[in-house]
Write a protein that holds these residues in place. Structure first.
Motif, short mmCIF file in Angstrom:
data_model
loop_
_atom_site.label_atom_id
_atom_site.label_comp_id
_atom_site.label_asym_id
_atom_site.label_seq_id
_atom_site.Cartn_x
_atom_site.Cartn_y
_atom_site.Cartn_z
N ILE A 32 38.34 38.71 38.16
CA ILE A 32 37.44 39.69 37.55
C ILE A 32 37.02 39.24 36.15
O ILE A 32 35.88 39.44 35.72
CB ILE A 32 38.11 41.07 37.52
CG1 ILE A 32 38.28 41.60 38.95
CG2 ILE A 32 37.30 42.06 36.68
CD1 ILE A 32 39.10 42.87 39.05
N VAL A 33 37.96 38.61 35.43
CA VAL A 33 37.67 38.14 34.08
C VAL A 33 36.73 36.93 34.10
O VAL A 33 35.93 36.75 33.16
CB VAL A 33 39.00 37.77 33.37
CG1 VAL A 33 38.74 37.01 32.07
CG2 VAL A 33 39.81 39.02 33.09
N TYR A 34 36.78 36.13 35.14
CA TYR A 34 36.04 34.86 35.21
C TYR A 34 34.57 34.97 34.78
O TYR A 34 34.12 34.17 33.95
CB TYR A 34 36.15 34.30 36.63
CG TYR A 34 35.41 33.00 36.86
CD1 TYR A 34 36.04 31.78 36.65
CD2 TYR A 34 34.08 33.00 37.27
CE1 TYR A 34 35.36 30.59 36.86
CE2 TYR A 34 33.40 31.81 37.48
CZ TYR A 34 34.03 30.60 37.28
OH TYR A 34 33.36 29.42 37.49
N PRO A 35 33.78 35.93 35.29
CA PRO A 35 32.37 35.98 34.86
C PRO A 35 32.18 36.36 33.41
O PRO A 35 31.08 36.19 32.86
CB PRO A 35 31.77 37.06 35.79
CG PRO A 35 32.74 37.25 36.89
CD PRO A 35 34.08 36.95 36.30
N VAL A 75 40.99 30.02 33.00
CA VAL A 75 41.02 31.11 33.97
C VAL A 75 40.91 30.55 35.39
O VAL A 75 41.58 31.04 36.32
CB VAL A 75 39.88 32.12 33.70
CG1 VAL A 75 39.72 33.10 34.84
CG2 VAL A 75 40.14 32.87 32.39
N THR A 76 40.10 29.53 35.57
CA THR A 76 39.96 28.89 36.89
C THR A 76 41.30 28.34 37.37
O THR A 76 41.70 28.55 38.52
CB THR A 76 38.92 27.76 36.84
OG1 THR A 76 37.65 28.28 36.41
CG2 THR A 76 38.75 27.12 38.21
N SER A 129 36.01 26.50 27.63
CA SER A 129 37.39 26.15 27.91
C SER A 129 38.20 27.36 28.40
O SER A 129 39.16 27.21 29.16
CB SER A 129 38.06 25.57 26.66
OG SER A 129 38.03 26.50 25.58
N THR A 130 37.80 28.56 27.96
CA THR A 130 38.49 29.76 28.43
C THR A 130 38.27 29.95 29.93
O THR A 130 39.20 30.27 30.67
CB THR A 130 38.00 31.01 27.67
OG1 THR A 130 38.21 30.82 26.28
CG2 THR A 130 38.75 32.25 28.13
N ARG A 131 37.04 29.73 30.38
CA ARG A 131 36.77 29.83 31.82
C ARG A 131 37.53 28.77 32.59
O ARG A 131 38.02 29.03 33.69
CB ARG A 131 35.27 29.72 32.09
CG ARG A 131 34.93 29.72 33.57
CD ARG A 131 33.45 29.76 33.86
NE ARG A 131 32.92 31.11 33.67
CZ ARG A 131 31.68 31.48 34.06
NH1 ARG A 131 30.87 30.59 34.61
NH2 ARG A 131 31.26 32.71 33.88
N ASP A 132 37.64 27.57 32.04
CA ASP A 132 38.42 26.51 32.70
C ASP A 132 39.87 26.96 32.89
O ASP A 132 40.46 26.77 33.96
CB ASP A 132 38.37 25.23 31.88
CG ASP A 132 36.99 24.59 31.86
OD1 ASP A 132 36.15 24.97 32.69
OD2 ASP A 132 36.76 23.72 31.00
N ALA A 169 47.57 39.90 39.75
CA ALA A 169 47.25 39.09 38.58
C ALA A 169 46.12 38.11 38.89
O ALA A 169 45.23 37.89 38.06
CB ALA A 169 48.50 38.34 38.12
N ALA A 170 46.15 37.52 40.08
CA ALA A 170 45.09 36.59 40.48
C ALA A 170 43.74 37.29 40.56
O ALA A 170 42.72 36.78 40.08
CB ALA A 170 45.43 35.95 41.83
N VAL A 171 43.73 38.47 41.16
CA VAL A 171 42.49 39.25 41.26
C VAL A 171 41.99 39.62 39.85
O VAL A 171 40.79 39.55 39.57
CB VAL A 171 42.71 40.52 42.11
CG1 VAL A 171 41.51 41.46 42.01
CG2 VAL A 171 42.96 40.13 43.57
#
Length: 287
Positions: free
Chosen positions: A17-20, A30-31, A25-28, A11-13
């Protein structure tokens, strides 16, 4: 229960993969998810394979020391240089340090510890030398991980250095003192963990309770971080500094990764020959 670390690590991996592919706020979110899932995978694995006491000590040493160093760092500029965190982006903060940040120290430390331990277990050396080597290698590995982490998070605006100190070529926004600070803090963590590891009595290199395959999850996370981050910084993430951090992180983490791959490859090459030898002996044995 033994599958839990694998599920969480996958799940972390997936989140990484989704991060880029996301922003704002969605990236935050995901971080935060990446850090929480990596830390959880490490803790679950440590509980299953090294015991609840060992895992508790891991969290206290890594997250505790990490949080203390962040508090001192943001207040005084020591040992990482003068910097501050963006607020209300990585979840709640305590004394202006996001509470998820200490978990990042645990998430980074444990896979590196396991990868280094894999290498050290296969070296013909004394216990004292093995301990010193593990402390030094873990510290270098942690600095290598930070050579990925800090440029990526600074590029994303999660934290910022305020003083105009000298940085690495191509990564001027982060002072060299930051990496020195990481080396000091990581060395302290590794030294304390090494001492407590012996006191607790977790499985030692010669202990048959701890097999190579037992550490497949954290070693896999180490390899993913080392190689995946280099690829992400070089290709998938935007920011001129990330092209340089791809090289710096790859080389520094490679101090652990290259021996790990080399020794692991040699071990796999020997096993087929050993089976062939056993088979040959069986053929020649009179019935």
């Amino acid at each position: 229960m033994r599958v839990a670390p694998i599920v969480v690590a996958v799940a972390a991996v997936g989140c990484q993969i989704v991060y880029p592919l996301v922003s704002g706020s969605t990236r935050d979110a995901v971080t935060v998810a990446v850090v929480a899932l990596l830390a959880l995978a490490s803790i679950l694995h440590a509980v299953l394979h090294r015991g609840a006491v060992w895992a508790t000590v891991l969290v206290l040493v890594t997250a505790g020391t990490g949080f203390a160093s962040e508090l001192v760092g943001t207040a005084t500029g020591i040992p990482f240089g003068e910097y501050f965190y963006a607020q209300n982006r990585l979840g709640p903060s305590l004394f202006e340090v996001p509470v998820v940040v200490p978990l990042a120290w645990t998430a980074g430390f444990y896979p590196i510890w396991c990868a280094v331990s894999y290498v050290v277990r296969r070296l013909d050396t004394t216990q004292v030398r093995a301990a010193g080597l593990r402390i030094a290698a873990v510290a270098v590995g942690m600095v290598g991980w930070d050579l990925y982490l800090d440029p990526q998070m600074v590029t994303d605006g999660q934290w910022t250095w305020t003083a105009g100190a000298v940085g690495l070529p191509g990564v001027p926004s982060i002072p060299l003192t930051n990496y020195l600070g990481w080396l000091v803090v990581a060395t302290l963590m590794a030294a304390v963990m090494e001492s407590l590891d012996r006191a607790i009595g977790s499985p030692r290199p010669s202990d048959t309770r701890l097999h190579t395959s037992d550490d497949a999850v954290p070693i896999g996370l180490f390899l993913w971080t080392w190689l995946g981050s280099a690829l992400a910084h070089a290709v998938f993430l935007d920011g001129p500094e990330l092209r340089f951090s791809a090289v710096y992180g790859f080389l520094a983490m490679g101090a652990v990764g290259i021996p790990l791959v080399w020794i692991g490859g040699r071990g796999r090459a020997r096993r087929p020959r050993s089976r062939a030898a056993v088979s040959g002996l069986g053929t020649d044995t009179p019935r």
